[in-house]
Design an enzyme around this catalytic site. Structure first.
Site, PDB file in Angstrom:
ATOM      1  N   LYS A 134       0.814  -1.222   0.000  1.00 30.27           N
ATOM      2  CA  LYS A 134       0.000   0.000   0.000  1.00 30.27           C
ATOM      3  C   LYS A 134       0.848   1.272   0.000  1.00 30.27           C
ATOM      4  CE  LYS A 134      -4.268  -1.763   2.091  1.00 30.27           C
ATOM      5  NZ  LYS A 134      -3.969  -3.183   1.949  1.00 30.27           N
ATOM      6  N   LEU A 135       2.150   1.154   0.069  1.00 27.89           N
ATOM      7  CA  LEU A 135       3.002   2.318  -0.100  1.00 27.89           C
ATOM      8  C   LEU A 135       3.062   2.754  -1.558  1.00 27.89           C
ATOM      9  CD1 LEU A 135       5.934   1.401   2.312  1.00 27.89           C
ATOM     10  CD2 LEU A 135       4.148   3.110   2.664  1.00 27.89           C
TER      11      LEU A 135
END
Length: 764
Positions: A222-223
Site C-alpha cells: 500500500k506504499l
C-alpha cells in the site's frame, strides 16, 4: 538489521518463559529479576540464537496447546462454511457444466474438472476434512483430505484466485504438520497420551509469522503512490459505514485519511502491535473493527472471520484455560480443559533442569536430546518463513503474469491496491481460410469476466475459442481482443495490443508479455483535473476519459439514447472519421466535435505521442424518464395531500392505490407509470430492510444462508446417490433438483445491493 532481527525474534514468541513464570511456584516478581530485558520483551535470551542447537531447542520449546487447539477448531468451522459458499458447493452444477462448451482457466492447462457427480464427491471429501479438522478427529488424515482437494480446486480455476483463498490453503498446509489435535479434540479422547500435551513453539511461530506477513506485506504494497494519494479505493468513502467520519470530514478527506491512510497504518503496524503485551488489547480492538467493516464492505466470504480467529494466537497460549475456567463448573464436561499443567510430549525439547512441579512427571516422557524431528521442525520453520517473505516479491521470475500488477495476483498480498473499470471490450475473429471477419459477445463460452485483465487467461481463452469456433464453420480462426481498462481512476486505455492474434501469440510465465500495452503513467497527473471537469457538469451529463497510442484507432458506436455526444481533445492530435458521412475531422488540443447518435465513428491517434480525449454525453432516454418520474411523484403527492382536483385519466389512476399493495403496478397500463411504481416499491423495500432491527436482520441472514447450504448438501446427496446406484429416471431427477432449488417463502432479489436505474447507460 537490528530492527529486523528484533522483529524476527519477536515472532518466535514470548510463551515459554512467560507461561513458566505464571505456573511456577516461585513468585513472578522473583522470576522477573532473573530475566534480561530481552527475555521480558521477546521471551527468549540472546544465547538461544547463538548456535543451531540452541535455535532448535528454542523452536521446540514446550508450549501450551490450548490456543492452537481453539484456532484449529475455529478454522475448521470457518472452512466448512466457506466450502458451501465461496468454494461454490451450493452452485457447483452451474460452475461445472457437463458436456457444455466452456472455456476454463486452470493454473496448469492439463488440469480439468472431473464429471459433475465426481466434483461433488471431491467437495464432500473437502467438507469432511474441514469437519475433521474442526473436531480434531483423525487429524492428519482430515488435514490431508482437506488440503489435497482444496489445492486441486484452487489450481483448477485462476479466475477465483485471491489472497485470502491462498491464505486458507497455506494455513491448512501448516496445520497438517502441526500438533493441532492436542487440545479439545476427539483424537485426545481416543489417545490419552496426546491429550493436553505440549506442542513445540514452532507451531505458534509459523502461524504468527504468517499472519504478520499478511498484514505487513499488505501494508508495504500500500506504499504504492496510487494508494497513498487516495486513488485505489476512493469509492469506499461513499459507503454508509463511513457516515460517522463524513459528519466531521468531507468525503474527499474521508477517502484519503480514513480509507487509505487508516488502511495503510493498520496493515503496517498490526503485526507488531498484536505481539507486545502493552499494545495487544488496542491492536485486537482495531483489527477486529477493521475486519468487521470489511465483512460489510466486500463480498469476501469467511476472510474477515478467519482473520478475527487468528488474533488470539498472539495472546498467551493458555488464554483458553483462563477464559473457560471462568464458566460454571457444571459446563466443565463440554468445555475445553482448564487444568493448568499440560502433559509432556516427545515433540518438544525440555530443559535439563525442571522446576519442582515438573519433576513429578516421569522423566521418560521428557527429553532434552535433539532428535531428527526437532531439527526438521526448526528447518521447516526457517525455510517456510523465508519462502513466504520471498514469494510476494518473486515477480521478477513470473514475468508473464505482470499485467499492470506485480505478478500472479493471489499470493502477493497486494489486497485492494488496484481498482479497475472496463468501458469497452471487443472480440474479433477472422477465418484463416476465407478471411471472413466477425465479432463475438464478450464472455462467450465462459462464466468469468476476469480474463479481461490477465494475459495468461487471455491466451487460454483465445486458445479455447480457436478450438470451439470450427464447430461453427470458422476455419483456422484468428482471435483479436480490444480491451479498454481504467486502473485506479486513470484514463481508459488498451491493455493488450488489438493487432495481435492471441491464438498464435507467444506467452510464457518466465518472459515479459510482448503484446501487453504499457500503462500510460505519464498521463496520471490528469486525474487531478478529472474531478474539476466532472464537478463542472450537471447531473444529467456524463463523461468518459480515453487515452490511446499512436497508430491505433478506436471504433465506436454511439447509442441512440446518448444524445448530444461530443469528443473533446485534451492532448495530442486525432482524426475523427464519421463512417456514415465518410468525412474526416482533425482535432487539436482544446477542440471538440459532435458525433452523431445511432452511428459508428472512428478516432485515429495521429500524433507522435499518445492522445487523450473525453466523451461528453447525455443519456436523453434516461433524462426524459427521470423527468417523467418527477412529474408522477409530484402528482402522487398531490393525490395523497388531497390537493389534486382534476380527475385522473385511466392510465394514471393506479397512482391512487399505489400504497395499498403491489396490485397497482400490475394494473398499470402505461409503461412509464408501471416503471415508476416498480421503482417506488423497490425503494420502499430497500428502506424497510435498511431500517430493520438486529433480530430481523439476523433472521433474514440465517434464512438466506440456510437455503444456500441446504441446496449444496441436497445436490451433494443426489450426486453421491448417482455414483453409488446410477441415475434415476429423468422425472425423478428433475423433481429432486427442483426440491433442492426451493427458495425461502416470498424470496426476493438482494435488495441490499445498490438500487440500479431501470434504464441503464448505453455503452459508448
Amino acid at each position: 538489521m537490528e530492527a529486523r532481527d528484533a522483529i524476527a525474534g519477536a515472532l518466535v514468541a514470548n510463551d515459554g518463559e512467560a507461561d513458566t513464570a505464571k505456573k511456577s511456584a516461585t513468585p513472578i516478581t522473583d522470576k522477573a529479576h532473573t530475566q534480561s530485558r530481552m527475555e521480558q520483551i521477546l521471551g527468549f535470551k540472546k544465547e538461544d540464537l547463538s548456535s543451531w542447537q540452541s535455535l532448535v531447542a528454542l523452536l521446540n520449546r514446550p508450549t501450551d496447546p490450548a490456543s492452537l487447539g481453539i484456532f484449529r477448531c475455529l478454522f475448521g468451522l470457518l472452512m466448512a462454511i466457506d466450502i458451501t459458499q465461496e468454494r461454490g458447493l451450493s452452485h457447483l452444477d452451474y460452475k461445472y457444466l457437463d458436456g457444455a462448451p466452456v472455456c476454463r482457466f486452470p493454473l496448469f492447462n492439463f488440469l480439468q474438472p472431473l464429471p459433475l457427480d465426481w466434483m461433488y464427491l471431491v467437495y464432500l471429501v473437502m467438507f469432511l476434512g474441514a469437519l475433521g479438522i474442526m473436531v480434531g478427529c483423525f487429524y492428519r488424515l482430515s488435514c490431508l483430505m482437506f488440503i489435497s482437494t482444496y489445492w486441486y480446486i484452487f489450481f483448477l480455476d485462476k479466475t477465483a484466485w485471491n489472497n485470502h483463498s491462498y491464505l486458507y490453503g497455506l494455513i491448512a498446509f501448516q496445520l497438517t504438520l502441526m500438533d493441532g489435535n492436542r487440545y479439545w479434540s476427539i483424537d485426545g479422547l481416543r489417545r490419552p497420551t496426546i491429550r493436553n500435551a505440549h506442542v513445540p513453539l514452532w507451531n505458534y511461530t509459523i502461524l504468527r509469522t504468517q499472519i504478520f506477513i499478511v498484514y505487513f506485506i499488505a501494508g508495504i504494497k500500500k506504499l504504492d503512490a496510487d494508494w497513498v494519494e487516495g486513488y485505489s479505493m476512493s469509492y469506499l468513502a461513499h459507503h454508509w459505514l463511513f457516515d460517522p467520519f463524513k459528519a466531521i470530514l468531507p468525503v474527499e478527506l474521508v477517502s484519503l485519511l480514513v480509507v487509505h491512510g487508516g488502511g495503510l497504518a493498520l496493515d503496517l503496524t498490526a503485526g507488531y502491535l498484536l505481539f507486545f503485551d502493552a499494545t495487544r488489547p488496542a491492536a485486537i480492538f482495531f483489527v477486529s473493527y477493521f475486519h468487521c467493516m470489511n465483512s460489510q464492505l466486500f463480498s469476501i466470504g469467511m476472510f474477515p472471520y478467519t482473520m478475527l480467529a487468528t488474533s488470539p494466537l498472539f495472546c498467551y497460549t493458555d488464554w483458553p484455560r483462563r477464559f473457560f475456567g471462568s464458566f460454571p463448573a457444571v459446563l466443565g464436561p463440554v468445555l475445553p480443559l482448564t487444568s493448568v499443567q499440560p502433559q509432556p510430549s516427545t515433540s518438544c525439547v525440555y530443559p535439563d533442569t525442571c522446576s519442582a512441579d515438573q519433576q513429578e512427571t516421569p522423566p521418560a516422557a521428557k527429553t532434552s536430546k535433539l532428535r531428527l524431528k526437532h531439527k526438521l521442525g526448526a528447518l521447516f520453520t526457517i525455510l517456510y518463513i523465508t519462502e513466504q517473505f520471498f514469494m510476494p516479491y518473486s515477480h521478477f521470475i513470473t514475468k508473464g503474469y505482470n499485467n499492470w500488477t506485480n505478478g500472479l495476483y493471489g499470493y502477493s498480498w497486494d489486497m485492494m491496491v488496484h481498482s479497475r473499470s472496463h468501458q469497452h471490450v471487443k472480440i474479433t475473429y477472422k477465418d484463416g481460410k476465407t478471411g471472413e471477419i466477425g465479432y463475438l459477445n464478450p464472455g462467450v463460452f465462459t462464466q468469468s469476466r476476469r480474463w479481461k485483465d490477465h494475459g495468461d487467461m487471455l491466451k487460454q481463452y483465445a486458445t479455447c475459442l480457436s478450438d470451439l469456433l470450427p464447430r461453427y464453420n470458422i476455419s483456422e480462426p484468428e482471435v483479436y481482443f480490444d480491451i479498454w481498462v481504467s486502473i485506479n481512476e486513470r484514463f481508459q486505455q488498451r491493455i493488450f495490443d488489438p493487432r495481435v492474434d492471441i491464438v498464435k501469440a507467444d506467452w510464457s510465465p518466465f518472459k515479459p508479455n510482448t503484446w501487453l500495452m504499457p500503462l500510460l503513467v505519464d498521463l496520471s497527473p490528469w486525474r487531478t483535473k478529472f474531478q474539476e471537469i466532472e464537478g463542472s457538469l450537471d447531473n444529467q451529463t456524463e463523461i468518459v476519459f480515453i487515452a490511446d497510442f499512436p497508430g491505433l484507432h478506436l471504433e465506436n458506436f454511439v447509442s441512440e439514447d446518448l444524445g448530444n455526444t461530443s469528443i473533446h481533445l485534451l492532448q495530442g492530435r486525432v482524426n475523427v472519421e464519421i463512417v456514415e458521412e465518410k468525412k474526416n475531422y482533425t482535432l487539436q488540443p482544446g477542440e471538440q466535435i459532435k458525433v452523431p447518435a445511432g452511428a459508428y465513428h472512428k478516432v485515429y491517434t495521429v500524433s507522435e505521442d499518445p492522445s487523450c480525449y473525453m466523451y461528453v454525453y447525455v443519456n436523453t432516454t434516461e433524462s426524459a424518464l427521470q423527468e417523467n418520474f418527477t412529474k408522477l411523484f409530484e402528482l402522487q403527492e398531490r393525490i395523497r395531500n388531497g390537493t389534486e382536483t382534476e380527475p385522473l385519466p385511466p392510465e394514471l389512476q393506479p397512482l391512487m392505490t399505489a400504497d395499498d399493495d403491489g396490485g397497482a403496478e400490475v394494473n398499470a397500463t402505461d409503461p412509464i407509470v408501471r416503471l415508476f411504481l416498480k421503482r417506488q416499491r423497490r425503494m420502499k423495500e430497500v428502506k424497510k430492510r435498511r431500517e430493520a432491527g438486529v433480530l430481523e436482520r439476523l433472521e433474514r441472514f440465517a434464512v438466506k444462508k440456510y437455503y444456500t447450504i441446504r441446496r449444496g448438501f441436497l445436490m451433494t446427496a443426489i450426486a453421491i446417490r448417482n455414483l453409488a446406484v446410477g441415475l434415476p429416471p429423468l422425472d425423478q431427477l428433475r423433481s429432486e433438483v427442483a426440491f433442492a432449488n426451493m427458495k425461502e417463502p416470498q424470496a426476493e432479489d438482494n435488495q441490499d445491493d445498490r438500487l440500479k436505474d431501470e434504464v441503464g447507460h448505453g455503452e459508448l
